[in-house]
Design an enzyme around this catalytic site. Structure first.
Site, mmCIF file in Angstrom:
data_model
loop_
_atom_site.group_PDB
_atom_site.id
_atom_site.type_symbol
_atom_site.label_atom_id
_atom_site.label_comp_id
_atom_site.label_asym_id
_atom_site.label_seq_id
_atom_site.Cartn_x
_atom_site.Cartn_y
_atom_site.Cartn_z
ATOM 1 N N ALA A 17 -11.664 3.583 -7.569
ATOM 2 C CA ALA A 17 -12.696 2.761 -6.918
ATOM 3 C C ALA A 17 -12.348 2.479 -5.470
ATOM 4 C CB ALA A 17 -12.873 1.451 -7.697
ATOM 5 N N GLY A 18 -11.990 3.543 -4.726
ATOM 6 C CA GLY A 18 -11.903 3.439 -3.270
ATOM 7 C C GLY A 18 -13.240 3.873 -2.691
ATOM 8 N N ALA A 20 -14.321 6.781 -2.004
ATOM 9 C CA ALA A 20 -14.877 7.972 -2.653
ATOM 10 C C ALA A 20 -15.531 7.621 -3.985
ATOM 11 C CB ALA A 20 -13.775 9.018 -2.857
ATOM 12 N N ALA A 50 -7.355 1.165 5.814
ATOM 13 C CA ALA A 50 -7.750 2.004 6.954
ATOM 14 C C ALA A 50 -8.065 1.152 8.177
ATOM 15 C CB ALA A 50 -8.956 2.860 6.577
ATOM 16 N N GLY A 52 -8.331 2.731 11.808
ATOM 17 C CA GLY A 52 -8.973 3.400 12.948
ATOM 18 C C GLY A 52 -10.477 3.448 12.804
ATOM 19 N N GLY A 53 -10.957 4.131 11.771
ATOM 20 C CA GLY A 53 -12.390 4.194 11.553
ATOM 21 C C GLY A 53 -12.842 5.512 10.974
ATOM 22 N N GLU A 118 -9.625 8.834 19.413
ATOM 23 C CA GLU A 118 -8.333 9.011 18.740
ATOM 24 C C GLU A 118 -7.771 10.392 19.065
ATOM 25 O OE1 GLU A 118 -8.388 7.990 14.588
ATOM 26 O OE2 GLU A 118 -8.583 5.859 15.034
ATOM 27 N N HIS A 233 2.282 10.085 9.490
ATOM 28 C CA HIS A 233 1.777 9.348 10.646
ATOM 29 C C HIS A 233 2.965 9.039 11.542
ATOM 30 C CE1 HIS A 233 -0.228 6.515 13.201
ATOM 31 N NE2 HIS A 233 -1.369 6.819 12.627
ATOM 32 N N ARG A 278 -0.877 14.850 15.498
ATOM 33 C CA ARG A 278 0.049 13.968 14.787
ATOM 34 C C ARG A 278 1.374 14.628 14.441
ATOM 35 N NH1 ARG A 278 -3.690 10.392 10.668
ATOM 36 N NH2 ARG A 278 -4.378 9.049 12.339
ATOM 37 N N HIS A 337 1.521 9.739 5.110
ATOM 38 C CA HIS A 337 0.290 8.997 5.391
ATOM 39 C C HIS A 337 -0.942 9.582 4.704
ATOM 40 C CE1 HIS A 337 -2.465 6.526 7.603
ATOM 41 N NE2 HIS A 337 -2.997 7.537 8.249
ATOM 42 N N GLU A 361 -9.543 11.635 -1.052
ATOM 43 C CA GLU A 361 -8.244 12.214 -0.674
ATOM 44 C C GLU A 361 -7.645 13.088 -1.779
ATOM 45 O OE1 GLU A 361 -5.723 9.483 1.411
ATOM 46 O OE2 GLU A 361 -3.994 10.820 1.268
ATOM 47 N N ARG A 372 -5.074 17.057 9.192
ATOM 48 C CA ARG A 372 -6.313 16.281 9.264
ATOM 49 C C ARG A 372 -6.500 15.743 10.672
ATOM 50 N NH1 ARG A 372 -7.124 10.114 7.873
ATOM 51 N NH2 ARG A 372 -5.055 10.161 8.773
ATOM 52 N N LEU A 378 -12.086 9.205 5.921
ATOM 53 C CA LEU A 378 -13.091 8.282 5.389
ATOM 54 C C LEU A 378 -14.467 8.944 5.458
ATOM 55 C CD1 LEU A 378 -11.976 4.879 6.968
ATOM 56 C CD2 LEU A 378 -11.802 5.527 4.575
HETATM 57 C C1 LIG Z 1 -2.757 2.525 6.391
HETATM 58 C C2 LIG Z 1 -3.827 3.571 6.341
HETATM 59 C C3 LIG Z 1 -4.726 3.695 7.373
HETATM 60 C C4 LIG Z 1 -5.727 4.660 7.344
HETATM 61 N N1 LIG Z 1 -6.634 4.723 8.357
HETATM 62 C C5 LIG Z 1 -7.645 5.626 8.276
HETATM 63 C C6 LIG Z 1 -8.659 5.666 9.266
HETATM 64 O O1 LIG Z 1 -8.676 4.868 10.185
HETATM 65 N N2 LIG Z 1 -9.635 6.609 9.145
HETATM 66 C C7 LIG Z 1 -9.670 7.503 8.123
HETATM 67 O O2 LIG Z 1 -10.569 8.341 8.080
HETATM 68 N N3 LIG Z 1 -8.723 7.474 7.155
HETATM 69 C C8 LIG Z 1 -7.734 6.555 7.207
HETATM 70 N N4 LIG Z 1 -6.784 6.525 6.221
HETATM 71 C C9 LIG Z 1 -6.929 7.432 5.082
HETATM 72 C C10 LIG Z 1 -8.050 6.912 4.184
HETATM 73 O O3 LIG Z 1 -7.953 5.507 4.113
HETATM 74 C C11 LIG Z 1 -7.944 7.499 2.793
HETATM 75 O O4 LIG Z 1 -7.882 8.898 2.857
HETATM 76 C C12 LIG Z 1 -9.162 7.117 1.964
HETATM 77 O O5 LIG Z 1 -9.368 5.735 2.009
HETATM 78 C C13 LIG Z 1 -8.975 7.565 0.531
HETATM 79 O O6 LIG Z 1 -10.047 7.069 -0.208
HETATM 80 P P1 LIG Z 1 -10.146 7.430 -1.751
HETATM 81 O O7 LIG Z 1 -11.364 6.744 -2.247
HETATM 82 O O8 LIG Z 1 -10.006 8.878 -1.925
HETATM 83 O O9 LIG Z 1 -8.827 6.768 -2.400
HETATM 84 P P2 LIG Z 1 -8.302 5.257 -2.446
HETATM 85 O O10 LIG Z 1 -8.994 4.387 -1.492
HETATM 86 O O11 LIG Z 1 -6.816 5.348 -2.352
HETATM 87 O O12 LIG Z 1 -8.724 4.777 -3.894
HETATM 88 C C14 LIG Z 1 -8.125 5.324 -5.046
HETATM 89 C C15 LIG Z 1 -8.523 4.494 -6.240
HETATM 90 O O13 LIG Z 1 -8.108 5.151 -7.435
HETATM 91 C C16 LIG Z 1 -7.527 4.210 -8.318
HETATM 92 N N5 LIG Z 1 -6.687 4.951 -9.261
HETATM 93 C C17 LIG Z 1 -5.647 5.776 -8.978
HETATM 94 N N6 LIG Z 1 -5.173 6.326 -10.106
HETATM 95 C C18 LIG Z 1 -5.932 5.842 -11.121
HETATM 96 C C19 LIG Z 1 -5.934 6.042 -12.527
HETATM 97 N N7 LIG Z 1 -5.054 6.867 -13.121
HETATM 98 N N8 LIG Z 1 -6.840 5.376 -13.282
HETATM 99 C C20 LIG Z 1 -7.740 4.546 -12.695
HETATM 100 N N9 LIG Z 1 -7.779 4.318 -11.366
HETATM 101 C C21 LIG Z 1 -6.895 4.970 -10.595
HETATM 102 C C22 LIG Z 1 -6.827 3.248 -7.373
HETATM 103 O O14 LIG Z 1 -6.520 2.030 -7.999
HETATM 104 C C23 LIG Z 1 -7.903 3.111 -6.292
HETATM 105 O O15 LIG Z 1 -8.905 2.218 -6.705
HETATM 106 C C24 LIG Z 1 -5.791 5.551 6.234
HETATM 107 C C25 LIG Z 1 -4.884 5.421 5.180
HETATM 108 C C26 LIG Z 1 -3.910 4.434 5.221
HETATM 109 C C27 LIG Z 1 -2.953 4.302 4.062
#
Ligand SMILES: Cc1cc2nc3c(=O)[nH]c(=O)nc-3n(C[C@H](O)[C@H](O)[C@H](O)COP(=O)(O)OP(=O)(O)OC[C@H]3O[C@@H](n4cnc5c(N)ncnc54)[C@H](O)[C@@H]3O)c2cc1C
Length: 513
Positions: A17-18, A20, A50, A52-53, A118, A233, A278, A337, A361, A372, A378
């Site tokens: 629940a990120g 994506a 996150a 930056g944006g 950026e 990073h 990077r 990162h 991701e 990347r 995002l």
């Molecule tokens: C500090 C930081 C700064 C960043 N800044 C930027 C930025 O400025 N711009 C940008 O484009 N990207 C940025 N990124 C990268 C970007 O944030 C991530 O690539 C993106 O948010 C990933 O989203 P996601 O939904 O794929 O995963 P996530 O947001 O990581 O969500 C994953 C979800 O899956 C759940 N999960 C995992 N395993 C299981 C399981 N087995 N069962 C049930 N649930 C599970 C977790 O609890 C979570 O809810 C940054 C990353 C970090 C760490």
């Protein structure tokens, strides 16, 4: 978790629940969706962090072609150009969707979206919210939208531990929550579990982001791609905090410079200087640290007293570490990162297993290639959430199978795999270290213990890194420092990784169940 969850059988399951997972669920409305999240929704995952944006060609001097050219240049021959072009065309629409869902992006005085710059972007095209609180604002808005969408059933505190697969088609998941284990039958599953940074000791990712989705897909037999490409990073705040606090690229975008403890600006002679790609900046800092120096990001002249207003979250992280970024340089070091690799998917997010899509991701879409471009992730998750939802919605329903008893894997524990991968597959790699890592990881990965799943993911990363005998962007081999003439795509399954391990350490690997 027993009787009541059976009523949920047959729903589309989204694991994670990120940005994506939430956006895929919202795009699928009003189709019934079960959103499975191992933590409290809105409190876990990388999205929250996150800063930056999101990159999108919105400015009047910008265009999808320019954004595509920058993305392809960063990916260094390993991007899928069709995916890149489609993504850059769709990114502005994804920003619009996020705004419609309630994300309050920062605007200029005139009312248009404020656009940041950026590293390696040729235009100002980074849309942000709350200054550097973009991820928090996205999660606030998406969680609120998901909670008010009746077609989305949220299961919090429930961890997916295995996919059930028969005849190369998904049949459901094995999940464990506070009430115990359950089997949920489903013919359509979306993995959106985020990245692998938690497999490294020093990482900006939450400790819980250790590639569980990759383990789920790999055990089901899915193909992975580009796993060796882990982006480090260059500038995480060097201190004891975990996850390592990120000092966003945007700070360098505003003119902050890198210096060592003597005050020398050691990136001055490098093309692009502090805004070089990077991997170039990360290796320069890594080597400087290796020579016994300390490295700092100095924003005193570029931002000074404006620092806290422009970067409130980073300023707060610095204050917590006892540093005033307006008056002192910030100590920094590279940290794991972002994972460019992941489960191999096609242009609609489909994996090699029927009924299994991957988004965010955890997916390797072909957008990022070997590196990347900042803030493309995002946007990628937001763009692909719609493509995945459209594809899932169009997929013909398959027969649901009644559940049968299956072994319940233990809760995964990544610390053993973490120390091995950190020492072997970091900013600089070589065959000797990778072979030793593979020999150490294989027995853990083939066990049924708590280390098993994290070690399986680490093993696949190490094998992919060993196989790529060249240096390209995020993957740097000190024993193969040159880039190969022809860019080579890398695909891998868990079985293939074990076969490599078997050759390297036949005695370390007992029979795999
Ligand atoms: C500090 C930081 C700064 C960043 N800044 C930027 C930025 O400025 N711009 C940008 O484009 N990207 C940025 N990124 C990268 C970007 O944030 C991530 O690539 C993106 O948010 C990933 O989203 P996601 O939904 O794929 O995963 P996530 O947001 O990581 O969500 C994953 C979800 O899956 C759940 N999960 C995992 N395993 C299981 C399981 N087995 N069962 C049930 N649930 C599970 C977790 O609890 C979570 O809810 C940054 C990353 C970090 C760490």
């Amino acid at each position: 978790m027993t009787a009541d969850v059976r009523a949920l059988d047959g729903r589309i399951i989204i694991i994670g629940a990120g940005v994506a997972g939430l956006m895929t669920a919202l795009h699928l409305a009003p189709r019934p969706v079960l959103l499975v999240s191992k933590g409290h929704v809105g409190a876990e995952g990388s999205t929250l962090w996150a800063q930056g944006g999101l990159a999108a060609s919105i400015g009047v001097d910008d265009g999808a072609d320019l954004h595509a050219a920058d993305t392809l240049a960063a990916g260094d021959g390993l991007c899928d150009p069709d995916v890149v072009r489609r993504f850059t065309r769709e990114a502005p629409r994804a920003i619009e969707t996020l705004a419609l869902l309630g994300v309050d992006f920062d605007c200029e005085a005139g009312g248009g979206l404020a656009l940041g710059l950026e590293a390696a972007h040729s235009r100002r095209r980074i849309v942000h919210a709350g200054g550097d609180a973009t991820g928090r604002e996205i999660m606030r808005a998406l969680v609120a939208a998901a909670r008010r969408t009746r077609s989305i059933e949220i299961l919090e505190g429930v961890e997916a531990r295995r996919l059930l697969v028969a005849d190369n088609r998904v049949r459901g998941i094995v999940a464990v929550g506070a009430g115990g284990p359950a089997i949920l039958a489903a013919d359509r599953i979306v993995i959106a579990t985020g990245g692998v940074g938690g497999l490294y000791e020093f990482s900006t990712n939450p400790r819980g982001s250790f590639g569980q989705g990759l383990a789920l897909a790999a055990h089901a037999g899915a193909e992975m791609a580009d796993l060796e490409f882990v982006q480090f990073h260059p500038t995480a705040l060097d201190g004891p905090a975990r996850p390592a606090p990120l000092v966003s690229e945007a700070v360098r975008g505003e003119g902050a410079i890198l210096i060592d403890e003597t005050g020398e600006r050691f990136m001055a002679g490098v093309a692009g200087a502090e805004l070089a790609p990077r991997d170039v900046v990360a290796r320069a800092i890594w080597r400087r640290l290796g020579e016994g120096h300390r490295v700092y990001l100095d924003a005193r002249e570029a931002l000074g007293e404006r620092f806290a207003a422009r970067f409130p979250v980073i300023a707060e992280l610095c204050f917590q570490a006892g540093i005033d970024p307006a008056r002192e340089p910030i100590p920094v070091r590279p940290a794991a990162h972002y994972h460019m690799g992941g489960v191999a998917v096609d242009a609609e997010g489909r994996s090699s297993i029927a009924g299994l899509w991957v988004c965010g991701e955890a997916a390797r879409t072909g957008l990022h290639g070997a590196n990347r471009l900042a803030s493309n992730s995002l946007s990628e998750a937001a763009v692909f959430a719609r493509l995945v939802a459209t594809s899932v919605a169009a997929a013909p329903a398959a027969r649901l199978e009644s559940s049968r008893a299956v072994p319940i894997p233990p809760a995964p524990e990544p610390s053993a795999a973490r120390s091995i991968l950190t020492n072997s597959a970091g900013v600089l790699r070589d065959a000797h270290g990778l072979r030793a890592a593979i020999a150490a990881l294989a027995p853990l990965a083939s066990s049924h213990g708590a280390s098993g799943d994290p070690a399986a993911v680490a093993l696949m990363i190490a094998v992919a890194a060993l196989r790529r005998q060249e240096s390209r962007c995020a993957h740097f081999r000190t024993d193969h420092p040159a880039k190969a003439g022809e860019p080579m795509r890398s695909r891998l399954t868990l079985d293939e990784a074990f076969a490599v391990a078997q050759q390297i350490a036949p005695r370390a690997l007992t029979k795999r169940a």
